[in-house]
Design an enzyme around this catalytic site. Structure first.
Site, PDB file in Angstrom:
ATOM      1  N   CYS A   6       0.805  -1.216  -0.153  1.00  0.00           N
ATOM      2  CA  CYS A   6       0.062  -0.075   0.177  1.00  0.00           C
ATOM      3  C   CYS A   6       0.841   1.132  -0.133  1.00  0.00           C
ATOM      4  CB  CYS A   6      -0.958   0.118   1.118  1.00  0.00           C
ATOM      5  SG  CYS A   6      -2.529   1.407   1.130  1.00  0.00           S
ATOM      6  N   HIS A  46      -3.734  -4.714  -0.218  1.00  0.00           N
ATOM      7  CA  HIS A  46      -3.531  -5.679   1.148  1.00  0.00           C
ATOM      8  C   HIS A  46      -3.413  -6.913   0.956  1.00  0.00           C
ATOM      9  CE1 HIS A  46      -3.312  -1.922   3.398  1.00  0.00           C
ATOM     10  NE2 HIS A  46      -4.189  -1.321   2.566  1.00  0.00           N
ATOM     11  N   GLU A  97      -2.821  -9.051   3.257  1.00  0.00           N
ATOM     12  CA  GLU A  97      -3.341  -9.565   4.675  1.00  0.00           C
ATOM     13  C   GLU A  97      -4.751  -9.517   4.682  1.00  0.00           C
ATOM     14  OE1 GLU A  97      -2.539  -4.992   5.199  1.00  0.00           O
ATOM     15  OE2 GLU A  97      -1.540  -6.475   3.923  1.00  0.00           O
TER      16      GLU A  97
END
Length: 193
Positions: free
Chosen positions: A77, A175, A177
């Site tokens: 990001c 992202h 994650e």
């Protein structure tokens, strides 16, 4: 495997750490130069504003260290955006790893782009096992312009670089994650580099 997440006071660090824990890796949070240099893999995270984030890197002299790293480095990001030449956000000079600039989305679209969007034109083994048009989770108001170093594109107002690669440096705008199984696969691929 020694994974270090650079801890320079910007968001999303814990969620990245938890994502690696799910893969059986205990990632270390650190801003210590020797710890970062000794890592097998390095993550440059980031959620926030480019100017203040870059100031934090400069205050700890990590802006000098990061471009010199030799192991695989993944910017996530804002971390990816800081690896570019320049960001319109705060008129910020970046780390100048990726030869592209970061621009603000036009008012023709809802800003920030928030939610799931597809990634296309996938290149390199960072995307092994991830199919074209896979959905990834994004939250951002600024984007890296498409360039020769783009290894994935996303369409939102325009086609922009949602992933970049140069030498041992990788960056993703999305992202991983927070991107379910596809994001987990990308982190596994990064660990395997």
């Amino acid at each position: 495997m020694n994974v270090v997440i650079i801890d320079y006071g910007v968001g999303n660090i814990k969620s990245i750490q938890f994502a690696f824990e799910r893969l059986g890796i205990t990632a270390v949070l650190s801003q210590d130069v020797q710890t970062i240099i000794a890592a097998d893999k390095v993550i440059l995270p980031g959620v926030g504003e480019a100017g203040s984030a870059m100031k934090k890197l400069k205050d700890t002299q990590l802006d000098v260290l990061i471009p010199k790293l030799k192991q695989p480095v993944l910017g996530i990001c804002l971390g990816m955006q800081l690896m570019c030449n320049f960001s319109e956000e705060g008129n910020t000079k970046g780390l100048q790893i990726f030869d592209t600039e970061v621009k603000r989305f036009s008012n023709a679209v809802k800003v920030p782009q928030m939610g799931w969007n597809t990634i296309t034109c996938l290149k390199t083994n960072l995307f092994n096992g991830i199919k074209e048009n896979e959905y990834m989770y994004l939250v951002h108001s600024y984007y890296a312009e498409n360039c020769d170093e783009a290894i994935a594109l996303t369409e939102y107002d325009i086609a922009y670089a949602s992933a970049l690669k140069k030498d041992n440096f990788y960056g993703v705008q999305f992202h991983p994650e927070k991107s379910s199984l596809a994001g987990e696969q990308l982190l596994k691929n990064f660990l395997a580099l």
